[in-house]
Structures are given as C-alpha cells and as structure tokens.
Design a protein around this motif. Structure first.
Motif, PDB file in Angstrom:
ATOM      1  N   LYS A 140       7.148 -28.132 -12.601  1.00 24.65           N
ATOM      2  CA  LYS A 140       6.250 -28.432 -13.724  1.00 24.65           C
ATOM      3  C   LYS A 140       5.867 -29.909 -13.686  1.00 24.65           C
ATOM      4  CE  LYS A 140      10.290 -28.437 -16.854  1.00 24.65           C
ATOM      5  NZ  LYS A 140      11.253 -27.914 -15.877  1.00 24.65           N
ATOM      6  N   PRO A 141       5.046 -30.303 -12.740  1.00 22.84           N
ATOM      7  CA  PRO A 141       4.674 -31.712 -12.605  1.00 22.84           C
ATOM      8  C   PRO A 141       3.816 -32.187 -13.771  1.00 22.84           C
ATOM      9  CG  PRO A 141       3.379 -30.354 -11.114  1.00 22.84           C
ATOM     10  CD  PRO A 141       4.420 -29.454 -11.704  1.00 22.84           C
ATOM     11  N   ASP A 142       4.094 -33.381 -14.241  1.00 20.40           N
ATOM     12  CA  ASP A 142       3.320 -34.007 -15.308  1.00 20.40           C
ATOM     13  C   ASP A 142       2.194 -34.821 -14.651  1.00 20.40           C
ATOM     14  OD1 ASP A 142       2.281 -35.468 -17.390  1.00 20.40           O
ATOM     15  OD2 ASP A 142       4.218 -36.092 -18.207  1.00 20.40           O
ATOM     16  N   LYS A 145      -0.517 -35.954 -15.879  1.00 20.30           N
ATOM     17  CA  LYS A 145      -1.026 -37.067 -16.683  1.00 20.30           C
ATOM     18  C   LYS A 145      -0.231 -38.323 -16.388  1.00 20.30           C
ATOM     19  CE  LYS A 145      -2.189 -38.417 -21.425  1.00 20.30           C
ATOM     20  NZ  LYS A 145      -2.182 -38.000 -22.855  1.00 20.30           N
ATOM     21  N   ARG A 146       1.063 -38.153 -16.246  1.00 18.13           N
ATOM     22  CA  ARG A 146       1.933 -39.296 -15.939  1.00 18.13           C
ATOM     23  C   ARG A 146       1.947 -39.618 -14.456  1.00 18.13           C
ATOM     24  NH1 ARG A 146       8.495 -39.355 -16.934  1.00 18.13           N
ATOM     25  NH2 ARG A 146       8.859 -41.537 -16.334  1.00 18.13           N
ATOM     26  N   ILE A 182       9.373 -36.644 -10.218  1.00 15.88           N
ATOM     27  CA  ILE A 182       8.511 -35.474 -10.385  1.00 15.88           C
ATOM     28  C   ILE A 182       9.315 -34.194 -10.225  1.00 15.88           C
ATOM     29  CG2 ILE A 182       6.514 -34.240  -9.446  1.00 15.88           C
ATOM     30  CD1 ILE A 182       5.482 -37.005  -8.503  1.00 15.88           C
ATOM     31  N   ASP A 183       9.126 -33.269 -11.143  1.00 12.95           N
ATOM     32  CA  ASP A 183       9.674 -31.919 -11.031  1.00 12.95           C
ATOM     33  C   ASP A 183       8.551 -31.043 -10.479  1.00 12.95           C
ATOM     34  OD1 ASP A 183      10.635 -29.344 -11.297  1.00 12.95           O
ATOM     35  OD2 ASP A 183      11.302 -29.575 -13.368  1.00 12.95           O
TER      36      ASP A 183
END
Length: 351
Positions: A286-288, A290-291, A282-283
């Motif tokens: 800018k967390p994704d 959805k994933r 995870i960043d």
C-alpha cells in the motif's frame, strides 16, 4: 455626580511568533534542495507559527547563501549519477521478460555466474532440494519435538512499531522453542512475532542437527562455510519483511509454506526514499504515492516461492517478503565467489 466607570476592554495580547533558528534554516535548505517551491516553504513556515516577513526573508536569503550554493553544485553531480542509473534501468526494463522472475530446475555454475550473479537477475531454483532431508522432516511439530527445550531469540511486538525491522534490537525476546512453536501454531496469521535471521540459532550446538538436514547446494556455494553463513526462519502466515536490500548475495530456501517476494532493481534506489541504512519506508502493498511520488515509476517483480524452491537474491536488489502460510525457511550466503561489499548507507531516520 458619580458616573459609572466605562467598561474597559483590554487590548488583545501580542501575537507570539516562533523564532527562526538554525534548525529552521537547515529545514529551508533541505526542502529547497528537494525542489519544494519557495512559496510552499514559506506557507509551511507561516502555518507553523513563523512571522510571514521572517519566513519570506529567510527563504530569499537562502538562495544566495554560499553554503547552499555549494550544496547546489553537489546536487548537480548527484543528479548526473541518478540519470546514469535511470537510463541503465530503462535498458534493463526494455528486455521482453524483465518483469518475470525465472523458475529453473538447475543451472550450471558458469551460466549462473554470468547470467544471474554478474547479470544481476533474481532467480528461483525449483530442483535444488530433491535430496534435502529437511523437506521430509521439518515441520512445527518436528521443531517442538527435537528442539523445544532450547531457547530461541525472536522479534516480538512488531505491530506496535512501523519501523520494527530498523528497530529490531528493541524487539528481541527469548523464549523456549517449544513455546514459540505453540504460539505460531495457535496464533493464526500475524506480523507481531517472527523468528528471523537475527536469531543466530544455527550457531548454537543444540540446533546443529538442522544443518544435517540440508542436502545439495548450488554449484557456486562452498559447503565448508555453510554453518557460519546460514540462517533459520520460522513464523506464522502474515509476517512481512519490509522493503530493504542486503549487502551481499544469498539463497533463501522455502522448506514449509509459501512466501511472496517482491523485487525492485538496485538502479531504482533513488526512487525508494532510502534515508536510513538499507531500508525504504515504502510498503509495496500500500504505497503512499502522495508522500513518495517517485515510487510510481518503479517496475516491481513478483513471484510466489513454493515449498522446496530456492530464491537467489542478487546484489543490492530491494525486496519485501510476505509469508502466505506458516513458514520454515533456510537462507545461506556461502558463495564461493567474492561476496563482501561496502555500502555508504544514509543515517537520517527522521528525514
């Protein structure tokens, strides 16, 4: 009478479906254990070229497979453990200033151990470096003048690899310290190259004078262990140390420039998709979601550490660090209390 031959239309070729093998069966088990619905698993298999009947049968058979049922039992035990740490984290977060990283001038040794080491809380010390010669001497130009002829190991070509820190051995490059200083100063903000803790520069005799520039240490540190328990960091604005946790406790002093630290409690590990070593994919910038939907429930602490300030990183706390300026930093883990710990890290980088 000769008649023309009727036009022949060949039949369509038979549909070729992907065979089911053990790889597919493992994939079915993993995704059912992740609580993906049977319908979504079947749909994904069909879209990938598996015959619809084969996909349906294989998913149905998995539900009664004795190995899969054994895995379900172990899953129950894991989820109990996850619920225990989640409830403990809720208690931590109920503290009025949980999300604030304290900044303090100095802390006595006994309080430090009880409140921040055993209490497992990040802290920024603001008064530690008042007598550090490094605060007056260190700069990119100082490095070039005094150590420019020495070789250093850096990480390079980081922008071409989303897992640059996990694959750090593939990104090693050796060059003269003076050349790297020029590269940092002239290159502007970037994450493409960085002299990180892995450089081991302080184990080289030529860099030993840098250790003479370190003054007072926190009262829980052993000065005699400093030379073998410290690291030097240097890089441009824009470098990012991705989300991970260390396996020991340490201090990290900002000598030149500023860094933004983001912290996440070790009790939130089940929400960080830690599939490989000590890293999370995870960043936090800018967390994704959805994933990685579980990350939405994570409480993150944030603090900007100024030049002259020192972060205390408690055991197991996840952190992502971004350099806001050209940065020179010094980290050390020579605590005079037990600081060796063992982690059962996962090894599933492609999961």
């Amino acid at each position: 009478m000769n008649r023309p031959l009727a036009k022949f239309t060949p039949p369509p070729p038979p549909v070729s479906y992907r065979p089911l093998d053990d790889g597919w069966r493992q994939w079915i088990a993993e995704n059912r254990l992740r609580d993906c619905t049977a319908e979504s698993v079947i749909a994904t298999m069909v879209a990938a070229g598996v015959h619809p009947h084969d996909a349906q049968i294989s998913v149905m058979q998995m539900e009664s497979n004795p190995v899969f049922l054994a895995a379900r039992r172990h899953q129950e035990l894991l989820r109990k453990l996850e619920s225990v740490v989640a409830n403990q984290q809720r208690l931590w977060e109920s503290a009025p200033r949980y999300a604030t990283v304290e900044k303090r001038g100095e802390v006595e040794a006994d309080e430090f151990v009880e409140r921040y080491v055993r209490g497992s809380r990040p802290l920024v010390l603001t008064g530690l470096t008042a007598d550090w010669p490094a605060m007056k001497r260190w700069s990119p130009n100082y490095l070039k003048q005094h150590f420019g002829h020495l070789s250093v190991e850096i990480q390079c070509k980081r922008n071409s690899d989303a897992r640059y820190e996990e694959n750090k051995l593939d990104h090693r490059e050796v060059q003269l310290c003076g050349d790297f200083v020029d590269r940092v100063v002239s290159g502007g903000p970037t994450n493409d190259y960085y002299m990180t803790a892995n450089n081991e520069a302080l184990r080289q005799p030529g860099f030993a004078p840098l250790l003479d520039d370190i003054g007072s240490l926190p009262p829980i540190c052993d000065r005699a262990q400093l030379s073998r328990s410290s690291s030097f960091w240097f890089g441009p604005a824009g470098t990012v140390t991705p989300l991970h946790h260390d396996t020991l406790m340490l201090f990290h002093t900002q000598v030149v420039g500023r860094k933004r630290w983001r912290f996440i409690s070790p009790l939130d590990t089940p929400k960080l998709y830690n599939f490989n070593g000590v890293f999370s994919p995870i960043d936090v910038d800018k967390p994704d979601l959805k994933r990685f939907p579980l990350f939405a429930d994570v409480t993150m602490l944030e603090v900007v550490v100024e030049a002259g300030e020192t972060v205390f990183l408690p055991l197991g706390w996840w952190h992502q660090v971004t350099s806001l300026d050209v940065s020179l930093s010094f980290s050390f883990s020579n605590l005079n209390i037990p600081n060796q710990f063992s982690y059962a890290n996962p090894t599933m980088p492609d999961w």
